[in-house]
Design a protein around this motif. Sequence first.
Motif, PDB file in Angstrom:
ATOM      1  N   ALA A 239       0.838  -1.205   0.000  1.00 28.91           N
ATOM      2  CA  ALA A 239       0.000   0.000   0.000  1.00 28.91           C
ATOM      3  C   ALA A 239       0.870   1.251   0.000  1.00 28.91           C
ATOM      4  N   ALA A 240       1.987   1.197   0.722  1.00 31.78           N
ATOM      5  CA  ALA A 240       2.863   2.369   0.807  1.00 31.78           C
ATOM      6  C   ALA A 240       3.428   2.721  -0.565  1.00 31.78           C
ATOM      7  N   ILE A 241       3.792   1.692  -1.335  1.00 34.58           N
ATOM      8  CA  ILE A 241       4.323   1.949  -2.681  1.00 34.58           C
ATOM      9  C   ILE A 241       3.245   2.632  -3.531  1.00 34.58           C
ATOM     10  N   GLY A 242       2.036   2.050  -3.501  1.00 37.77           N
ATOM     11  CA  GLY A 242       0.935   2.595  -4.300  1.00 37.77           C
ATOM     12  C   GLY A 242       0.617   4.036  -3.918  1.00 37.77           C
ATOM     13  N   ASN A 243       0.530   4.289  -2.624  1.00 31.21           N
ATOM     14  CA  ASN A 243       0.171   5.636  -2.164  1.00 31.21           C
ATOM     15  C   ASN A 243       1.275   6.651  -2.445  1.00 31.21           C
ATOM     16  N   ALA A 244       2.520   6.239  -2.293  1.00 34.39           N
ATOM     17  CA  ALA A 244       3.630   7.151  -2.558  1.00 34.39           C
ATOM     18  C   ALA A 244       3.606   7.572  -4.022  1.00 34.39           C
ATOM     19  N   MET A 245       3.313   6.632  -4.903  1.00 30.85           N
ATOM     20  CA  MET A 245       3.269   6.953  -6.328  1.00 30.85           C
ATOM     21  C   MET A 245       2.072   7.835  -6.658  1.00 30.85           C
ATOM     22  N   LEU A 246       0.946   7.552  -6.020  1.00 34.46           N
ATOM     23  CA  LEU A 246      -0.253   8.371  -6.229  1.00 34.46           C
ATOM     24  C   LEU A 246       0.030   9.809  -5.796  1.00 34.46           C
ATOM     25  N   ALA A 247       0.683   9.930  -4.639  1.00 32.74           N
ATOM     26  CA  ALA A 247       1.027  11.261  -4.125  1.00 32.74           C
ATOM     27  C   ALA A 247       1.964  11.978  -5.097  1.00 32.74           C
ATOM     28  N   LEU A 248       2.861  11.212  -5.656  1.00 24.61           N
ATOM     29  CA  LEU A 248       3.820  11.786  -6.614  1.00 24.61           C
ATOM     30  C   LEU A 248       3.110  12.272  -7.874  1.00 24.61           C
ATOM     31  N   GLN A 249       2.212  11.436  -8.375  1.00 26.76           N
ATOM     32  CA  GLN A 249       1.496  11.792  -9.610  1.00 26.76           C
ATOM     33  C   GLN A 249       0.620  13.019  -9.401  1.00 26.76           C
TER      34      GLN A 249
END
Lengths: 234, 255
Positions: free
Chosen positions: A32-42
Amino acid sequence: MASSQEHTVKAFDQDIGQLRGLISQMGGLAEAAIGNAMLALQRGDHELAAQVRADDKKIDAIQHEVERAVVRIIALRAPMANDLREVVAALKIATVVERIGDYAKNIAKRVPQIDSEYRIDPISTLPAMARMAADMVRDVLDAFAARDPDAAIAICERDDALDDFYDSIFRTLVTYMVENPKTISQCAHLLFVAKHLERIGDHATNVAEMIHFAAHGTPIADRERAEPTFSPRS
Amino acid sequence: MSNNPPKMTASHVDVYYGANHAIRDVSIDVCQEDVTAFIGPSGCGKSTFLRSLNRMNDTIPGARVSGDIRLDGDDIYAREMDVVQLRARVGMVFQKPNPFPKSIYENVAYGPKIHGLAQSKAELDRIVERSLSRAGLWNEVKDRLSDSGTALSGGQQQRLCIARAIAVDPEVILMDEPCSALDPVATARIEELIHDLRGRYAIVIVTHNMQQAARVSQRTAFFHLGQLIEYGDTSDIFTNPRQERTKDYITGRYG
Protein backbone atom coordinates in the motif's frame (compact mmCIF):
# COMPACT_ATOMS: atom_id res chain seq x y z
CA MET A 1 8.11 -27.15 3.65
CA ALA A 2 4.39 -27.90 3.60
CA SER A 3 4.28 -30.10 6.63
CA SER A 4 2.52 -33.37 6.74
CA GLN A 5 1.14 -32.82 10.17
CA GLU A 6 0.79 -30.50 13.10
CA HIS A 7 3.26 -30.30 15.94
CA THR A 8 2.56 -32.45 18.94
CA VAL A 9 2.80 -29.23 20.93
CA LYS A 10 -0.07 -27.26 19.38
CA ALA A 11 1.11 -23.94 20.82
CA PHE A 12 4.09 -24.17 18.48
CA ASP A 13 1.76 -24.10 15.45
CA GLN A 14 0.05 -21.06 16.94
CA ASP A 15 3.39 -19.29 17.37
CA ILE A 16 4.36 -19.97 13.77
CA GLY A 17 0.91 -18.92 12.58
CA GLN A 18 1.19 -15.66 14.47
CA LEU A 19 4.62 -15.01 12.96
CA ARG A 20 3.32 -15.61 9.44
CA GLY A 21 0.38 -13.32 10.15
CA LEU A 22 2.73 -10.50 11.09
CA ILE A 23 4.72 -10.90 7.88
CA SER A 24 1.56 -10.80 5.78
CA GLN A 25 0.43 -7.68 7.60
CA MET A 26 3.78 -5.99 6.95
CA GLY A 27 3.65 -6.99 3.30
CA GLY A 28 0.19 -5.52 2.89
CA LEU A 29 1.32 -2.23 4.42
CA ALA A 30 4.46 -2.09 2.25
CA GLU A 31 2.50 -2.75 -0.91
CA ALA A 32 0.00 0.00 0.00
CA ALA A 33 2.86 2.37 0.81
CA ILE A 34 4.32 1.95 -2.68
CA GLY A 35 0.94 2.60 -4.30
CA ASN A 36 0.17 5.64 -2.16
CA ALA A 37 3.63 7.15 -2.56
CA MET A 38 3.27 6.95 -6.33
CA LEU A 39 -0.25 8.37 -6.23
CA ALA A 40 1.03 11.26 -4.12
CA LEU A 41 3.82 11.79 -6.61
CA GLN A 42 1.50 11.79 -9.61
CA ARG A 43 -1.00 14.15 -8.01
CA GLY A 44 1.50 16.30 -6.15
CA ASP A 45 -0.54 15.41 -3.07
CA HIS A 46 1.52 16.52 -0.05
CA GLU A 47 -1.02 15.29 2.42
CA LEU A 48 -0.99 11.75 1.08
CA ALA A 49 2.81 11.87 0.96
CA ALA A 50 2.88 12.84 4.65
CA GLN A 51 0.49 9.99 5.36
CA VAL A 52 2.85 7.48 3.70
CA ARG A 53 5.70 8.73 5.86
CA ALA A 54 3.61 8.42 9.00
CA ASP A 55 2.39 4.96 8.07
CA ASP A 56 5.94 3.70 7.75
CA LYS A 57 6.14 3.70 11.54
CA LYS A 58 3.54 0.94 11.58
CA ILE A 59 5.75 -1.22 9.36
CA ASP A 60 8.71 -0.58 11.65
CA ALA A 61 6.63 -1.50 14.68
CA ILE A 62 5.58 -4.82 13.14
CA GLN A 63 9.18 -5.56 12.23
CA HIS A 64 10.10 -5.23 15.90
CA GLU A 65 7.21 -7.47 16.78
CA VAL A 66 8.52 -10.08 14.33
CA GLU A 67 11.97 -9.87 15.92
CA ARG A 68 10.51 -10.41 19.37
CA ALA A 69 8.38 -13.32 18.15
CA VAL A 70 11.36 -15.00 16.45
CA VAL A 71 13.60 -14.66 19.51
CA ARG A 72 10.81 -16.03 21.65
CA ILE A 73 10.18 -19.03 19.37
CA ILE A 74 13.89 -19.87 19.18
CA ALA A 75 14.25 -19.61 22.95
CA LEU A 76 11.10 -21.46 23.95
CA ARG A 77 10.50 -23.92 21.13
CA ALA A 78 14.03 -24.68 19.91
CA PRO A 79 12.81 -25.17 16.33
CA MET A 80 14.61 -27.67 14.14
CA ALA A 81 14.97 -28.40 10.42
CA ASN A 82 12.25 -26.78 8.26
CA ASP A 83 10.75 -25.07 11.32
CA LEU A 84 14.10 -23.46 12.08
CA ARG A 85 14.59 -22.40 8.48
CA GLU A 86 11.12 -20.91 8.33
CA VAL A 87 11.66 -18.88 11.48
CA VAL A 88 15.02 -17.60 10.26
CA ALA A 89 13.51 -16.79 6.85
CA ALA A 90 10.68 -14.88 8.55
CA LEU A 91 13.19 -12.79 10.46
CA LYS A 92 15.10 -11.93 7.29
CA ILE A 93 11.96 -11.30 5.26
CA ALA A 94 10.73 -8.86 7.92
CA THR A 95 13.99 -6.91 7.57
CA VAL A 96 13.64 -6.82 3.79
CA VAL A 97 9.99 -5.75 3.88
CA GLU A 98 10.92 -2.99 6.29
CA ARG A 99 13.48 -1.80 3.72
CA ILE A 100 10.81 -1.87 1.01
CA GLY A 101 8.68 0.34 3.26
CA ASP A 102 11.62 2.72 3.60
CA TYR A 103 11.92 3.05 -0.16
CA ALA A 104 8.22 3.91 -0.41
CA LYS A 105 8.71 6.46 2.36
CA ASN A 106 11.69 7.89 0.49
CA ILE A 107 9.59 8.30 -2.66
CA ALA A 108 6.95 10.09 -0.60
CA LYS A 109 9.59 12.39 0.88
CA ARG A 110 10.49 13.61 -2.60
CA VAL A 111 6.93 14.70 -3.41
CA PRO A 112 7.20 18.20 -1.87
CA GLN A 113 10.63 18.71 -3.41
CA ILE A 114 9.56 17.77 -6.91
CA ASP A 115 6.78 20.34 -6.86
CA SER A 116 7.88 23.14 -9.10
CA GLU A 117 6.38 25.31 -11.76
CA TYR A 118 8.26 23.34 -14.36
CA ARG A 119 6.61 20.20 -13.20
CA ILE A 120 7.14 17.78 -16.01
CA ASP A 121 4.62 15.18 -16.87
CA PRO A 122 5.83 12.50 -14.46
CA ILE A 123 6.64 10.13 -17.20
CA SER A 124 3.93 7.71 -18.03
CA THR A 125 6.15 4.70 -17.45
CA LEU A 126 7.04 5.44 -13.80
CA PRO A 127 3.59 4.52 -12.34
CA ALA A 128 3.59 1.37 -14.45
CA MET A 129 6.98 0.47 -13.06
CA ALA A 130 5.69 1.10 -9.56
CA ARG A 131 2.72 -1.17 -10.15
CA MET A 132 5.05 -3.89 -11.32
CA ALA A 133 7.25 -3.51 -8.22
CA ALA A 134 4.25 -3.48 -5.89
CA ASP A 135 2.85 -6.59 -7.61
CA MET A 136 6.14 -8.38 -7.08
CA VAL A 137 6.02 -7.52 -3.38
CA ARG A 138 2.43 -8.70 -3.08
CA ASP A 139 2.96 -11.90 -5.02
CA VAL A 140 6.16 -12.87 -3.26
CA LEU A 141 4.50 -12.47 0.13
CA ASP A 142 1.55 -14.51 -1.14
CA ALA A 143 4.08 -17.18 -2.09
CA PHE A 144 5.45 -17.02 1.46
CA ALA A 145 1.95 -17.35 2.90
CA ALA A 146 1.29 -20.33 0.61
CA ARG A 147 4.76 -21.84 1.27
CA ASP A 148 5.14 -22.04 -2.50
CA PRO A 149 8.81 -21.89 -3.56
CA ASP A 150 7.95 -22.41 -7.24
CA ALA A 151 5.74 -19.34 -7.31
CA ALA A 152 8.55 -17.45 -5.53
CA ILE A 153 11.09 -18.38 -8.20
CA ALA A 154 8.71 -17.29 -10.94
CA ILE A 155 8.62 -13.85 -9.31
CA CYS A 156 12.40 -13.54 -9.50
CA GLU A 157 12.14 -13.66 -13.27
CA ARG A 158 10.04 -10.51 -13.32
CA ASP A 159 12.93 -8.58 -11.84
CA ASP A 160 14.57 -8.42 -15.27
CA ALA A 161 11.56 -6.60 -16.72
CA LEU A 162 11.74 -4.14 -13.84
CA ASP A 163 15.42 -3.55 -14.57
CA ASP A 164 14.57 -2.86 -18.22
CA PHE A 165 12.00 -0.33 -17.05
CA TYR A 166 14.67 1.38 -15.03
CA ASP A 167 17.09 1.55 -17.96
CA SER A 168 14.46 3.01 -20.21
CA ILE A 169 13.38 5.62 -17.65
CA PHE A 170 16.99 6.52 -17.02
CA ARG A 171 17.50 7.30 -20.69
CA THR A 172 14.27 9.27 -20.96
CA LEU A 173 15.15 11.39 -17.94
CA VAL A 174 18.64 12.10 -19.24
CA THR A 175 17.08 13.28 -22.49
CA TYR A 176 14.77 15.60 -20.55
CA MET A 177 17.69 17.03 -18.63
CA VAL A 178 19.73 17.63 -21.77
CA GLU A 179 16.86 19.34 -23.52
CA ASN A 180 15.82 21.56 -20.64
CA PRO A 181 18.24 22.17 -17.79
CA LYS A 182 15.45 23.68 -15.68
CA THR A 183 14.09 20.17 -15.21
CA ILE A 184 17.35 18.81 -13.86
CA SER A 185 16.49 18.97 -10.18
CA GLN A 186 13.10 17.42 -10.77
CA CYS A 187 14.47 14.73 -13.07
CA ALA A 188 17.15 13.88 -10.53
CA HIS A 189 14.41 13.20 -8.00
CA LEU A 190 12.47 11.09 -10.47
CA LEU A 191 15.62 9.19 -11.24
CA PHE A 192 15.89 8.33 -7.57
CA VAL A 193 12.26 7.26 -7.55
CA ALA A 194 12.97 4.88 -10.42
CA LYS A 195 16.05 3.61 -8.61
CA HIS A 196 14.04 2.98 -5.45
CA LEU A 197 11.47 1.00 -7.43
CA GLU A 198 14.23 -1.00 -9.02
CA ARG A 199 15.64 -1.77 -5.56
CA ILE A 200 12.22 -2.81 -4.33
CA GLY A 201 12.24 -5.43 -7.09
CA ASP A 202 15.64 -6.66 -5.89
CA HIS A 203 14.31 -6.98 -2.36
CA ALA A 204 11.26 -8.91 -3.57
CA THR A 205 13.74 -11.24 -5.26
CA ASN A 206 15.60 -11.63 -1.97
CA VAL A 207 12.35 -12.62 -0.28
CA ALA A 208 11.80 -15.22 -3.01
CA GLU A 209 15.24 -16.65 -2.34
CA MET A 210 14.46 -16.95 1.37
CA ILE A 211 11.20 -18.73 0.61
CA HIS A 212 13.19 -21.20 -1.47
CA PHE A 213 15.72 -21.62 1.35
CA ALA A 214 12.98 -22.17 3.92
CA ALA A 215 11.43 -24.84 1.74
CA HIS A 216 14.49 -26.67 0.51
CA GLY A 217 17.37 -25.69 2.79
CA THR A 218 19.49 -24.70 -0.21
CA PRO A 219 19.96 -21.49 -2.18
CA ILE A 220 18.25 -21.22 -5.56
CA ALA A 221 20.39 -23.37 -7.87
CA ASP A 222 22.33 -21.39 -10.46
CA ARG A 223 19.33 -19.46 -11.48
CA GLU A 224 19.71 -17.67 -14.75
CA ARG A 225 20.47 -14.31 -13.31
CA ALA A 226 21.02 -11.46 -15.76
CA GLU A 227 24.49 -10.37 -14.75
CA PRO A 228 24.73 -6.62 -14.43
CA THR A 229 26.54 -5.58 -17.59
CA PHE A 230 27.69 -2.03 -18.06
CA SER A 231 24.48 -0.14 -17.61
CA PRO A 232 23.22 2.87 -15.64
CA ARG A 233 21.63 0.35 -13.27
CA SER A 234 24.78 -0.38 -11.43
CA MET B 1 30.15 -36.41 6.10
CA SER B 2 33.05 -36.57 8.50
CA ASN B 3 36.41 -37.42 7.07
CA ASN B 4 37.58 -39.45 10.03
CA PRO B 5 38.25 -43.12 9.36
CA PRO B 6 35.72 -45.64 10.66
CA LYS B 7 36.51 -47.19 14.04
CA MET B 8 33.59 -49.57 14.12
CA THR B 9 31.72 -50.83 11.11
CA ALA B 10 28.34 -52.51 11.35
CA SER B 11 26.92 -54.20 8.26
CA HIS B 12 23.42 -55.61 7.87
CA VAL B 13 22.90 -56.06 11.59
CA ASP B 14 19.70 -57.63 12.89
CA VAL B 15 18.95 -58.07 16.58
CA TYR B 16 16.17 -60.28 17.96
CA TYR B 17 14.84 -60.63 21.47
CA GLY B 18 13.18 -64.01 21.09
CA ALA B 19 10.52 -63.42 18.45
CA ASN B 20 10.84 -59.64 18.67
CA HIS B 21 12.79 -58.29 15.73
CA ALA B 22 14.32 -55.23 17.42
CA ILE B 23 16.91 -54.13 14.84
CA ARG B 24 16.41 -54.55 11.12
CA ASP B 25 19.29 -54.55 8.68
CA VAL B 26 21.29 -51.67 10.14
CA SER B 27 24.59 -50.69 8.52
CA ILE B 28 26.58 -47.83 9.98
CA ASP B 29 30.15 -46.64 10.49
CA VAL B 30 31.23 -45.13 13.79
CA CYS B 31 34.23 -42.93 13.16
CA GLN B 32 37.37 -42.19 15.08
CA GLU B 33 37.49 -38.91 16.97
CA ASP B 34 33.81 -38.30 16.30
CA VAL B 35 30.85 -38.10 18.62
CA THR B 36 28.00 -40.01 17.03
CA ALA B 37 24.51 -39.49 18.41
CA PHE B 38 21.75 -42.08 18.13
CA ILE B 39 18.30 -40.53 18.33
CA GLY B 40 14.79 -41.83 17.89
CA PRO B 41 11.56 -42.44 19.79
CA SER B 42 11.40 -44.90 22.68
CA GLY B 43 11.53 -48.47 21.47
CA CYS B 44 13.16 -47.58 18.15
CA GLY B 45 16.11 -49.85 18.91
CA LYS B 46 18.84 -47.27 19.41
CA SER B 47 19.86 -48.60 22.84
CA THR B 48 19.64 -52.17 21.61
CA PHE B 49 21.93 -51.33 18.74
CA LEU B 50 24.31 -49.46 21.05
CA ARG B 51 24.52 -52.51 23.28
CA SER B 52 25.30 -54.78 20.37
CA LEU B 53 28.46 -52.72 19.76
CA ASN B 54 30.14 -54.19 22.86
CA ARG B 55 28.05 -57.33 23.14
CA MET B 56 26.13 -56.23 26.19
CA ASN B 57 23.14 -57.98 24.60
CA ASP B 58 24.90 -61.31 25.21
CA THR B 59 23.76 -61.13 28.82
CA ILE B 60 20.08 -60.87 27.85
CA PRO B 61 18.41 -64.29 27.52
CA GLY B 62 16.91 -64.85 24.07
CA ALA B 63 18.87 -62.02 22.48
CA ARG B 64 20.39 -62.88 19.12
CA VAL B 65 22.53 -60.75 16.85
CA SER B 66 23.17 -61.44 13.18
CA GLY B 67 25.17 -59.51 10.64
CA ASP B 68 28.65 -58.18 10.96
CA ILE B 69 30.12 -55.74 13.48
CA ARG B 70 33.81 -54.97 13.31
CA LEU B 71 36.18 -53.05 15.53
CA ASP B 72 39.25 -52.00 13.59
CA GLY B 73 38.33 -54.68 11.07
CA ASP B 74 38.01 -57.49 13.65
CA ASP B 75 34.67 -59.27 13.91
CA ILE B 76 33.55 -58.68 17.50
CA TYR B 77 31.16 -61.63 17.38
CA ALA B 78 33.91 -64.00 16.24
CA ARG B 79 34.46 -67.05 18.40
CA GLU B 80 38.00 -66.05 19.30
CA MET B 81 36.93 -62.59 20.46
CA ASP B 82 37.51 -62.16 24.20
CA VAL B 83 34.38 -60.37 25.41
CA VAL B 84 36.04 -59.00 28.54
CA GLN B 85 38.80 -57.58 26.41
CA LEU B 86 36.24 -56.22 23.95
CA ARG B 87 34.37 -54.39 26.69
CA ALA B 88 37.63 -52.84 27.85
CA ARG B 89 38.21 -51.53 24.34
CA VAL B 90 34.57 -50.51 23.94
CA GLY B 91 33.56 -49.00 27.27
CA MET B 92 30.09 -48.11 28.41
CA VAL B 93 28.45 -45.42 30.54
CA PHE B 94 24.85 -45.98 31.58
CA GLN B 95 21.82 -43.81 32.10
CA LYS B 96 21.84 -44.10 35.85
CA PRO B 97 25.26 -43.56 37.45
CA ASN B 98 26.26 -46.94 38.86
CA PRO B 99 29.47 -46.62 40.86
CA PHE B 100 30.60 -49.70 42.76
CA PRO B 101 29.90 -49.50 46.49
CA LYS B 102 33.60 -48.99 47.02
CA SER B 103 35.90 -46.04 47.43
CA ILE B 104 36.33 -43.47 44.68
CA TYR B 105 39.87 -44.76 44.18
CA GLU B 106 38.76 -48.37 43.92
CA ASN B 107 36.04 -47.51 41.42
CA VAL B 108 38.62 -46.21 39.00
CA ALA B 109 41.44 -48.63 39.90
CA TYR B 110 39.32 -51.77 39.57
CA GLY B 111 39.42 -52.02 35.77
CA PRO B 112 43.16 -51.36 35.32
CA LYS B 113 43.86 -53.90 38.10
CA ILE B 114 41.89 -56.77 36.59
CA HIS B 115 43.25 -55.99 33.15
CA GLY B 116 46.78 -55.85 34.54
CA LEU B 117 47.43 -52.38 33.22
CA ALA B 118 49.50 -51.26 36.22
CA GLN B 119 52.74 -52.88 37.35
CA SER B 120 53.01 -50.96 40.60
CA LYS B 121 50.97 -49.01 43.11
CA ALA B 122 52.54 -45.80 41.82
CA GLU B 123 51.49 -46.58 38.27
CA LEU B 124 47.97 -47.38 39.42
CA ASP B 125 47.90 -44.06 41.28
CA ARG B 126 48.88 -42.30 38.07
CA ILE B 127 46.13 -44.05 36.07
CA VAL B 128 43.54 -43.13 38.71
CA GLU B 129 44.63 -39.50 38.75
CA ARG B 130 44.78 -39.25 34.96
CA SER B 131 41.35 -40.86 34.53
CA LEU B 132 39.72 -38.66 37.17
CA SER B 133 41.38 -35.60 35.63
CA ARG B 134 40.16 -36.43 32.15
CA ALA B 135 36.70 -36.96 33.57
CA GLY B 136 36.92 -33.50 35.14
CA LEU B 137 36.52 -34.87 38.64
CA TRP B 138 40.06 -34.90 40.08
CA ASN B 139 39.99 -31.49 41.76
CA GLU B 140 36.73 -32.28 43.47
CA VAL B 141 37.74 -35.66 44.88
CA LYS B 142 41.53 -35.70 45.21
CA ASP B 143 41.37 -35.13 48.98
CA ARG B 144 38.80 -37.84 49.61
CA LEU B 145 39.70 -40.71 47.33
CA SER B 146 38.86 -43.22 50.06
CA ASP B 147 35.28 -41.94 50.42
CA SER B 148 32.61 -44.15 48.94
CA GLY B 149 31.78 -43.50 45.30
CA THR B 150 28.10 -43.64 46.15
CA ALA B 151 28.49 -40.64 48.48
CA LEU B 152 29.08 -38.32 45.52
CA SER B 153 26.36 -36.24 43.87
CA GLY B 154 24.60 -37.66 40.81
CA GLY B 155 26.63 -35.60 38.38
CA GLN B 156 29.88 -36.50 40.15
CA GLN B 157 28.90 -40.17 40.18
CA GLN B 158 28.34 -40.05 36.42
CA ARG B 159 31.75 -38.45 35.92
CA LEU B 160 33.20 -41.14 38.18
CA CYS B 161 31.64 -43.75 35.90
CA ILE B 162 33.20 -42.02 32.91
CA ALA B 163 36.56 -42.00 34.73
CA ARG B 164 36.08 -45.71 35.38
CA ALA B 165 35.32 -46.31 31.70
CA ILE B 166 38.39 -44.44 30.49
CA ALA B 167 40.73 -45.91 33.13
CA VAL B 168 41.17 -49.04 31.02
CA ASP B 169 42.17 -46.93 28.03
CA PRO B 170 39.25 -47.79 25.75
CA GLU B 171 39.05 -46.89 22.08
CA VAL B 172 35.31 -46.43 21.92
CA ILE B 173 32.97 -45.14 24.64
CA LEU B 174 29.28 -45.94 24.44
CA MET B 175 26.98 -43.69 26.45
CA ASP B 176 23.37 -44.66 26.99
CA GLU B 177 21.48 -41.48 27.92
CA PRO B 178 24.27 -40.41 30.28
CA CYS B 179 22.57 -37.17 31.32
CA SER B 180 18.93 -38.12 31.64
CA ALA B 181 19.19 -38.46 35.43
CA LEU B 182 21.22 -35.27 35.87
CA ASP B 183 20.34 -31.62 36.44
CA PRO B 184 21.22 -29.00 33.79
CA VAL B 185 24.50 -27.97 35.40
CA ALA B 186 25.74 -31.55 35.76
CA THR B 187 24.50 -32.18 32.21
CA ALA B 188 26.53 -29.25 30.89
CA ARG B 189 29.62 -30.60 32.64
CA ILE B 190 29.17 -34.01 31.04
CA GLU B 191 28.66 -32.40 27.64
CA GLU B 192 31.82 -30.36 28.11
CA LEU B 193 33.58 -33.54 29.11
CA ILE B 194 32.33 -35.32 25.97
CA HIS B 195 33.72 -32.43 23.98
CA ASP B 196 37.11 -32.76 25.71
CA LEU B 197 37.24 -36.53 25.25
CA ARG B 198 36.27 -36.39 21.63
CA GLY B 199 39.75 -36.28 20.11
CA ARG B 200 40.87 -39.29 22.12
CA TYR B 201 38.06 -41.79 21.62
CA ALA B 202 35.22 -42.59 19.28
CA ILE B 203 32.12 -41.75 21.29
CA VAL B 204 28.59 -42.95 20.67
CA ILE B 205 25.80 -41.38 22.68
CA VAL B 206 22.15 -42.34 22.84
CA THR B 207 20.02 -39.42 23.86
CA HIS B 208 16.38 -38.39 23.91
CA ASN B 209 17.40 -34.79 24.14
CA MET B 210 17.54 -33.47 20.60
CA GLN B 211 19.32 -30.31 21.63
CA GLN B 212 21.94 -32.41 23.36
CA ALA B 213 22.50 -34.48 20.24
CA ALA B 214 22.83 -31.27 18.25
CA ARG B 215 25.25 -29.79 20.78
CA VAL B 216 27.64 -32.67 21.37
CA SER B 217 27.77 -34.74 18.21
CA GLN B 218 29.31 -34.42 14.78
CA ARG B 219 27.16 -37.14 13.28
CA THR B 220 23.62 -38.18 14.03
CA ALA B 221 21.77 -41.39 13.28
CA PHE B 222 17.98 -41.47 13.44
CA PHE B 223 16.38 -44.82 14.27
CA HIS B 224 12.73 -45.67 13.89
CA LEU B 225 11.00 -49.02 14.41
CA GLY B 226 14.32 -50.85 14.45
CA GLN B 227 15.57 -49.31 11.22
CA LEU B 228 18.23 -46.73 10.59
CA ILE B 229 16.30 -44.06 8.74
CA GLU B 230 18.97 -41.44 8.23
CA TYR B 231 22.61 -40.98 9.15
CA GLY B 232 24.61 -37.85 8.39
CA ASP B 233 26.41 -34.80 9.64
CA THR B 234 24.64 -33.44 12.70
CA SER B 235 24.40 -29.97 11.21
CA ASP B 236 22.59 -31.38 8.17
CA ILE B 237 20.28 -33.64 10.14
CA PHE B 238 19.07 -30.78 12.32
CA THR B 239 18.84 -28.07 9.67
CA ASN B 240 17.91 -29.97 6.54
CA PRO B 241 17.12 -33.67 7.02
CA ARG B 242 16.55 -35.63 3.82
CA GLN B 243 13.94 -38.02 5.14
CA GLU B 244 10.38 -37.02 5.95
CA ARG B 245 10.35 -39.25 9.07
CA THR B 246 13.51 -37.65 10.43
CA LYS B 247 12.05 -34.21 9.87
CA ASP B 248 8.77 -35.08 11.56
CA TYR B 249 10.61 -36.49 14.56
CA ILE B 250 13.10 -33.70 15.17
CA THR B 251 10.55 -30.95 14.61
CA GLY B 252 8.18 -32.53 17.10
CA ARG B 253 5.55 -33.74 14.63
CA TYR B 254 6.12 -37.40 15.29
CA GLY B 255 3.24 -39.74 15.91
